[in-house]
Design a protein around this motif. Structure first.
Motif, PDB file in Angstrom:
ATOM      1  N   ALA A  26       0.828  -1.200   0.000  1.00  0.00           N
ATOM      2  CA  ALA A  26       0.000   0.000   0.000  1.00  0.00           C
ATOM      3  C   ALA A  26       0.867   1.256   0.000  1.00  0.00           C
ATOM      4  CB  ALA A  26      -0.935  -0.005   1.207  1.00  0.00           C
ATOM      5  N   LYS A  27       1.916   1.263   0.818  1.00  0.00           N
ATOM      6  CA  LYS A  27       2.778   2.439   0.876  1.00  0.00           C
ATOM      7  C   LYS A  27       3.484   2.648  -0.459  1.00  0.00           C
ATOM      8  CE  LYS A  27       6.158   5.384   2.148  1.00  0.00           C
ATOM      9  NZ  LYS A  27       7.304   5.851   1.347  1.00  0.00           N
ATOM     10  N   ALA A  28       4.041   1.598  -1.026  1.00  0.00           N
ATOM     11  CA  ALA A  28       4.769   1.720  -2.291  1.00  0.00           C
ATOM     12  C   ALA A  28       3.845   2.143  -3.432  1.00  0.00           C
ATOM     13  CB  ALA A  28       5.458   0.397  -2.626  1.00  0.00           C
ATOM     14  N   TYR A  29       2.691   1.501  -3.543  1.00  0.00           N
ATOM     15  CA  TYR A  29       1.779   1.771  -4.659  1.00  0.00           C
ATOM     16  C   TYR A  29       1.150   3.157  -4.540  1.00  0.00           C
ATOM     17  CZ  TYR A  29      -2.199   1.418  -7.811  1.00  0.00           C
ATOM     18  OH  TYR A  29      -3.107   1.654  -8.819  1.00  0.00           O
ATOM     19  N   CYS A  30       0.631   3.479  -3.370  1.00  0.00           N
ATOM     20  CA  CYS A  30      -0.117   4.731  -3.223  1.00  0.00           C
ATOM     21  C   CYS A  30       0.780   5.950  -3.338  1.00  0.00           C
ATOM     22  CB  CYS A  30      -0.874   4.740  -1.901  1.00  0.00           C
ATOM     23  SG  CYS A  30      -2.172   3.476  -1.797  1.00  0.00           S
ATOM     24  N   THR A  31       2.013   5.859  -2.835  1.00  0.00           N
ATOM     25  CA  THR A  31       2.898   7.011  -2.972  1.00  0.00           C
ATOM     26  C   THR A  31       3.373   7.177  -4.419  1.00  0.00           C
ATOM     27  OG1 THR A  31       4.789   5.664  -2.245  1.00  0.00           O
ATOM     28  CG2 THR A  31       3.677   7.009  -0.580  1.00  0.00           C
ATOM     29  N   ALA A  32       3.526   6.077  -5.142  1.00  0.00           N
ATOM     30  CA  ALA A  32       3.882   6.192  -6.561  1.00  0.00           C
ATOM     31  C   ALA A  32       2.744   6.828  -7.359  1.00  0.00           C
ATOM     32  CB  ALA A  32       4.237   4.820  -7.130  1.00  0.00           C
ATOM     33  N   ARG A  33       1.514   6.413  -7.065  1.00  0.00           N
ATOM     34  CA  ARG A  33       0.367   7.017  -7.748  1.00  0.00           C
ATOM     35  C   ARG A  33       0.202   8.486  -7.338  1.00  0.00           C
ATOM     36  NH1 ARG A  33       1.371   2.876  -9.200  1.00  0.00           N
ATOM     37  NH2 ARG A  33       2.547   4.277 -10.559  1.00  0.00           N
ATOM     38  N   MET A  34       0.513   8.797  -6.086  1.00  0.00           N
ATOM     39  CA  MET A  34       0.477  10.183  -5.629  1.00  0.00           C
ATOM     40  C   MET A  34       1.422  11.043  -6.447  1.00  0.00           C
ATOM     41  SD  MET A  34       1.963  11.637  -2.011  1.00  0.00           S
ATOM     42  CE  MET A  34       3.531  10.859  -2.422  1.00  0.00           C
ATOM     43  N   ARG A  35       2.620  10.539  -6.680  1.00  0.00           N
ATOM     44  CA  ARG A  35       3.609  11.297  -7.444  1.00  0.00           C
ATOM     45  C   ARG A  35       3.084  11.626  -8.842  1.00  0.00           C
ATOM     46  NH1 ARG A  35       9.793   9.266  -8.086  1.00  0.00           N
ATOM     47  NH2 ARG A  35      10.860  11.072  -7.189  1.00  0.00           N
TER      48      ARG A  35
END
Length: 392
Positions: free
Chosen positions: A327-336
């Motif tokens: 969740a941390k890896a995916y959501c922060t990448a999508r945030m970027r």
């Protein structure tokens, strides 16, 4: 004041909340709109923190939902995640303060402290009477903290002596206590300590010239013969596995915060697009702008769905390290991606604080890296799905 669902919650995940939780979200949202949104750009630009907001912020349901010692009502992990999201959609620095205070400092004591330590510290942290920090990362140890900690703890009778240095420690320039993680020289295991910041030998110096989370007061900490009593050692922390239990909780919180940052940038871009006129009509009616906005909303919706499920798994007792790591890896990448698209939709005005997206665009970089980089979280997931560790 009645609960109003966010338009950016496109699939209606907020309907999962109880009526009491909706009321709490409504109160937190009202506080942020009245006290944080009008002034936070100025604090961010000056790299200052609004200290006067700590006590009133913690007096909302922000500070009262984490642990049995402080909880006034039953609540879900989805609710706690949505609180992180609400904070971040207004300002990621305020959300980071709460994440350190409630997630990392309170979390360390809640997960690894004795019953006496919980009773002494958690209510005071929850009210804002005491502020906390969490010191794990070091100048030469970040992603390899499990093995690479250089800060040491040496037993000396009824006391412990701490020596070493920490870096990037949020809240540390003004915290009353700091949770310090250090390697026991006797058994080589990582242990945690509640260190009053007034202790001789403890010093914290602000890190300046940041381009992200400028209102957050990150610090370099030096520990030079800092003496703490055995009663301040976290009694249920005997190895880095216990530290990881805290990080498992907070990584999911960062995922939620990244959704909030995405929403903050998206909402600013959407409002701008409806008002900005080019070629004789609002740019919101142009196809390419609508494409950017719909891609933003797609990322937000997918990320929120993942966060909701991971939070539900926490309540079910089935959440594992790899779930919060994904969740941390995916959501922060999508945030970027999302903050970049939102800024793009606003053209040149997207880089100016006055138009709402620039602060989120800059702050996203810090969320992308802290609480475990994307690469490290990917390797946690990779170990789970392949059975092979590939960290080095």
């Amino acid at each position: 004041m009645s609960f109003e669902p966010l338009a950016s919650d496109f699939l209606g995940f907020e309907t999962l909340l109880t009526d009491r939780e909706k009321d709490a979200i409504t109160g937190i949202r009202a506080f942020l709109e009245e006290h944080v949104r009008p002034t936070i750009d100025d604090y961010w630009e000056r790299a200052e923190f609004p200290y006067d907001l700590i006590a009133p912020l913690m007096a909302t349901d922000v500070g009262r939902f984490a642990w049995p010692e402080t909880t006034p009502f039953e609540n879900s992990a989805v609710f706690r995640g949505l609180v992180s999201m609400e904070l971040s959609r207004v300002d990621a620095s305020i959300s980071t303060f709460v994440g350190v205070q409630e997630g990392l400092a309170m979390g360390s004591i809640g997960v690894c402290g004795s019953e006496e330590q919980k009773a002494e510290w958690l209510p005071r942290l929850a009210s804002g009477e005491v502020t906390g920090a969490f010191a794990l990362t070091e100048p030469l140890s970040g992603s390899d903290s499990a093995q690479g900690l250089r800060t040491t703890a040496r037993r000396d009778g009824e006391n412990w002596v701490l020596d070493g240095a920490k870096r990037w420690i949020g809240n540390a320039t003004f915290s009353d206590i700091t949770i310090v993680w250090a390697k026991d020289v006797e058994d080589g295991q990582v242990k945690g300590f509640i260190v009053p910041t007034s202790t001789p030998g403890y010093s914290a110096t602000a890190i300046e010239r940041k381009i992200s989370l400028r209102a957050v007061q990150n610090a370099d900490i030096v520990l030079d013969g800092v003496v703490v009593p055995e009663s301040h050692r976290l009694q249920c922390a005997s190895s880095f596995r216990d530290t990881a239990k805290v990080l498992r909780l907070t990584r999911a919180g960062v995922a939620w915060s990244s959704v909030g940052v995405s929403i903050g940038a998206y909402e600013a871009a959407l409002a701008y697009a409806k008002e900005r006129v080019q070629f004789g009509k609002p740019i919101a009616s142009h196809q390419l702008v609508q494409d950017l906005l719909s891609k933003c909303l797609g990322n937000i919706t997918a990320s929120m769905a993942m966060c909701v499920r991971v939070s539900q798994m926490h309540d079910e007792g089935t959440q594992r390290d790899e779930h919060s790591a994904l969740a941390k890896a995916y959501c922060t990448a999508r945030m970027r991606e999302t903050v970049a698209w939102a800024r793009e939709a606003m053209g040149g005005n997207g880089i100016v604080l006055d138009y709402g997206a620039a602060r989120f665009f800059a702050d996203a970089e810090a969320l992308y890296s802290y609480e475990g980089t994307r690469e490290m979280n990917a390797l946690i997931v990779g170990r789970a799905i392949t059975g092979s560790a590939a960290f080095v």
